[in-house]
Write an enzyme that holds these catalytic residues in place. Structure first.
Site, PDB file in Angstrom:
ATOM      1  N   LYS A   1      -7.140   1.878  -2.918  1.00  0.00           N
ATOM      2  CA  LYS A   1      -6.761   1.273  -1.629  1.00  0.00           C
ATOM      3  C   LYS A   1      -6.765   2.327  -0.519  1.00  0.00           C
ATOM      4  CE  LYS A   1      -5.056  -1.477   1.444  1.00  0.00           C
ATOM      5  NZ  LYS A   1      -6.026  -2.249   2.214  1.00  0.00           N
TER       6      LYS A   1
ATOM      7  N   LYS B   1      -0.033   5.217   8.334  1.00  0.00           N
ATOM      8  CA  LYS B   1       0.564   5.583   7.029  1.00  0.00           C
ATOM      9  C   LYS B   1      -0.534   5.740   5.970  1.00  0.00           C
ATOM     10  CE  LYS B   1       1.701   2.050   4.798  1.00  0.00           C
ATOM     11  NZ  LYS B   1       1.115   1.066   3.901  1.00  0.00           N
TER      12      LYS B   1
ATOM     13  N   THR C   1       0.860  -1.192   0.000  1.00  0.00           N
ATOM     14  CA  THR C   1       0.000   0.000   0.000  1.00  0.00           C
ATOM     15  C   THR C   1       0.890   1.235   0.000  1.00  0.00           C
ATOM     16  OG1 THR C   1      -1.672  -1.173   1.286  1.00  0.00           O
ATOM     17  CG2 THR C   1      -1.867   1.225   1.158  1.00  0.00           C
TER      18      THR C   1
HETATM   19  N1  LIG Z   1      -1.247  -6.517   7.529  1.00  0.00           N
HETATM   20  C1  LIG Z   1      -2.361  -6.249   6.883  1.00  0.00           C
HETATM   21  O1  LIG Z   1      -3.472  -6.567   7.363  1.00  0.00           O
HETATM   22  C2  LIG Z   1      -2.347  -5.573   5.548  1.00  0.00           C
HETATM   23  C3  LIG Z   1      -1.261  -4.861   5.097  1.00  0.00           C
HETATM   24  N2  LIG Z   1      -1.314  -4.245   3.871  1.00  0.00           N
HETATM   25  C4  LIG Z   1      -0.160  -3.510   3.373  1.00  0.00           C
HETATM   26  O2  LIG Z   1       0.772  -4.481   2.935  1.00  0.00           O
HETATM   27  C5  LIG Z   1       2.102  -4.033   3.166  1.00  0.00           C
HETATM   28  C6  LIG Z   1       2.831  -5.042   4.038  1.00  0.00           C
HETATM   29  O3  LIG Z   1       2.120  -5.155   5.256  1.00  0.00           O
HETATM   30  P1  LIG Z   1       2.544  -6.181   6.405  1.00  0.00           P
HETATM   31  O4  LIG Z   1       2.970  -7.454   5.798  1.00  0.00           O
HETATM   32  O5  LIG Z   1       1.441  -6.173   7.377  1.00  0.00           O
HETATM   33  O6  LIG Z   1       3.789  -5.424   7.015  1.00  0.00           O
HETATM   34  P2  LIG Z   1       4.988  -5.966   7.910  1.00  0.00           P
HETATM   35  O7  LIG Z   1       5.412  -4.791   8.717  1.00  0.00           O
HETATM   36  O8  LIG Z   1       4.630  -7.225   8.585  1.00  0.00           O
HETATM   37  O9  LIG Z   1       6.117  -6.303   6.813  1.00  0.00           O
HETATM   38  C7  LIG Z   1       6.786  -5.276   6.128  1.00  0.00           C
HETATM   39  C8  LIG Z   1       7.761  -5.865   5.150  1.00  0.00           C
HETATM   40  O10 LIG Z   1       8.467  -4.787   4.510  1.00  0.00           O
HETATM   41  C9  LIG Z   1       9.877  -5.022   4.663  1.00  0.00           C
HETATM   42  N3  LIG Z   1      10.604  -3.744   4.702  1.00  0.00           N
HETATM   43  C10 LIG Z   1      10.353  -2.675   5.498  1.00  0.00           C
HETATM   44  N4  LIG Z   1      11.209  -1.683   5.221  1.00  0.00           N
HETATM   45  C11 LIG Z   1      12.037  -2.135   4.246  1.00  0.00           C
HETATM   46  C12 LIG Z   1      13.121  -1.570   3.528  1.00  0.00           C
HETATM   47  N5  LIG Z   1      13.540  -0.314   3.761  1.00  0.00           N
HETATM   48  N6  LIG Z   1      13.737  -2.320   2.604  1.00  0.00           N
HETATM   49  C13 LIG Z   1      13.321  -3.584   2.353  1.00  0.00           C
HETATM   50  N7  LIG Z   1      12.277  -4.179   2.982  1.00  0.00           N
HETATM   51  C14 LIG Z   1      11.646  -3.457   3.910  1.00  0.00           C
HETATM   52  C15 LIG Z   1      10.012  -5.803   5.951  1.00  0.00           C
HETATM   53  O11 LIG Z   1      11.270  -6.442   6.013  1.00  0.00           O
HETATM   54  P3  LIG Z   1      11.902  -6.889   7.428  1.00  0.00           P
HETATM   55  O12 LIG Z   1      11.288  -8.219   7.736  1.00  0.00           O
HETATM   56  O13 LIG Z   1      13.353  -6.952   7.177  1.00  0.00           O
HETATM   57  O14 LIG Z   1      11.534  -5.828   8.434  1.00  0.00           O
HETATM   58  C16 LIG Z   1       8.832  -6.772   5.776  1.00  0.00           C
HETATM   59  O15 LIG Z   1       9.164  -7.800   4.873  1.00  0.00           O
HETATM   60  C17 LIG Z   1       1.963  -2.639   3.773  1.00  0.00           C
HETATM   61  O16 LIG Z   1       2.045  -1.695   2.761  1.00  0.00           O
HETATM   62  C18 LIG Z   1       0.576  -2.664   4.389  1.00  0.00           C
HETATM   63  O17 LIG Z   1       0.020  -1.366   4.497  1.00  0.00           O
HETATM   64  C19 LIG Z   1      -2.400  -4.361   3.048  1.00  0.00           C
HETATM   65  C20 LIG Z   1      -3.485  -5.062   3.437  1.00  0.00           C
HETATM   66  C21 LIG Z   1      -3.559  -5.701   4.720  1.00  0.00           C
HETATM   67  O1  LIG Z   2      -4.989  -2.740   4.721  1.00  0.00           O
HETATM   68  C1  LIG Z   2      -5.559  -3.424   5.547  1.00  0.00           C
HETATM   69  C2  LIG Z   2      -6.703  -4.237   5.264  1.00  0.00           C
HETATM   70  O2  LIG Z   2      -7.230  -4.895   6.195  1.00  0.00           O
HETATM   71  O3  LIG Z   2      -7.134  -4.250   4.106  1.00  0.00           O
END
Ligand SMILES: NC(=O)C1=CN([C@@H]2O[C@H](COP(=O)(O)OP(=O)(O)OC[C@H]3O[C@@H](n4cnc5c(N)ncnc54)[C@H](OP(=O)(O)O)[C@@H]3O)[C@@H](O)[C@H]2O)C=CC1
Ligand SMILES: O=CC(=O)O
Length: 291
Positions: free
Chosen positions: A170, A238, A95
């Site tokens: 989104k 965010k 996102t």
């Molecule tokens: N969780 C949810 O319910 C939902 C989330 N989203 C969106 O999906 C995306 C991922 O969410 P989610 O999985 O929950 O997040 P997490 O915080 O669990 O995971 C984030 C990921 O991004 C990586 N990351 C962060 N910073 C960097 C960087 N500078 N360089 C490389 N990799 C990086 C992390 O790596 P590392 O492991 O090394 O920290 C990790 O793999 C977000 O944009 C979120 O808004 C969308 C729908 C639902």
């Molecule tokens: O981005 C979060 C979700 O639940 O969708």
């Protein structure tokens, strides 16, 4: 079908695992490499860098935390851009805002590659169950190529046309969701403080016109003060910030979203950003998460 997968956080891990379970050959990379182990045990290969994953795979999917992570994985040393080119596709499901998607799209296209943005609606459980809603835009031919993967990851995918429309859709959805969470939480507090049973409020809500899966799923754990992260609050904040910026660009007044963003910011300032976004309830209760 062989795909690369960059980013194994809450969502990425569940999505990559789903692809493996459905017979896809998956090569994974995560900034913290140890997070690849579980996927390797399921049959995934590992790439040392985003560039090495793209070099190996015709199609690469990314699921990263925010715009800065999405840009870093593409533009930094050993990033996607070093190996993307003719005949390769890159799909970012994180996102982010439309400007971030457009910047990545332009760079990938300049190298001869194809790009689709495809953020998702649905949290950890829908990701595990392959029940996400996919909001894609950009290169239609790449979108068509990705349909078999989208069919595994989601229950429905929308192709929304020009680059940026997926990100905008989104952000609108999550702006509504974040505002709803604040209204819901205020209602639970109001019921409690005015001598009503919050549990009975949940039962009443579930039978009426504003019943929804989020209230049903999050309500009971909020009443218990339990906030294991499915959707981390830092990501919801965010999304509110980026949605408010979209409102600024389009001169759309969003006082409800702005107030909700303040509550999410307050929660972050109290160190609650890594917990589920429903922990905003503690801020509205006035306990700051301390009980
Ligand atoms: N969780 C949810 O319910 C939902 C989330 N989203 C969106 O999906 C995306 C991922 O969410 P989610 O999985 O929950 O997040 P997490 O915080 O669990 O995971 C984030 C990921 O991004 C990586 N990351 C962060 N910073 C960097 C960087 N500078 N360089 C490389 N990799 C990086 C992390 O790596 P590392 O492991 O090394 O920290 C990790 O793999 C977000 O944009 C979120 O808004 C969308 C729908 C639902
Ligand atoms: O981005 C979060 C979700 O639940 O969708």
């Amino acid at each position: 079908m062989e795909v690369g997968f960059l980013g194994l956080g809450i969502m990425g891990k569940a999505m990559a695992a789903n692809l493996l379970r459905h017979g896809f050959r998956v090569t994974v990379w995560n900034r913290t490499l140890s997070k690849c182990d579980e996927l390797v045990a399921m049959g995934a290969a590992v790439g040392d860098t985003p560039a090495s994953v793209v070099a190996k795979c015709k199609y690469t999917i990314a699921m990263l935390s925010d715009p800065s992570a999405a840009l870093s994985v593409v533009f930094d040393k050993d990033g996607v851009l070093e190996q993307i080119g003719e005949g390769k596709g890159y799909v970012d499901m994180s996102t982010v805002d439309a400007a971030t998607s457009c910047k990545i799209s332009e760079a990938v296209k300049q190298k001869g590659g194809a790009f689709v943005e495809a953020p998702v609606s649905g949290s950890k459980k829908p990701a595990e169950d392959g029940q996400l809603v996919i909001l894609a835009a950009g290169d239609k031919a790449l979108y068509d190529d990705m349909v078999p993967a989208f069919d595994v990851l989601g229950k429905k995918s929308f192709f929304l046309g020009e680059m940026g429309n997926g990100a905008k859709m989104k952000l609108v959805v999550n702006m509504i969701m974040g505002s709803m969470m604040n209204a819901f939480s205020e209602g639970l507090c109001l019921a409690d403080k005015s001598g009503l049973s919050p549990q009975t409020l949940l039962d009443v809500l579930d039978l009426g016109a504003i019943a929804n899966p989020m209230f049903k799923m999050k309500g009971p754990s909020m009443l218990q003060g339990s906030y294991n992260p499915a959707f981390p609050l830092k990501h919801q904040q965010k999304d509110m910030r980026l949605a408010l910026s979209l409102g600024d660009e389009n001169a759309v007044s969003m006082p409800v979203a702005a107030a909700s963003n303040e509550a999410f910011k307050k929660a972050r300032s109290l160190g609650l950003g890594d917990l589920d976004f429903s922990v905003v309830h503690e801020v509205l209760k006035g306990t700051g998460g301390s009980g």
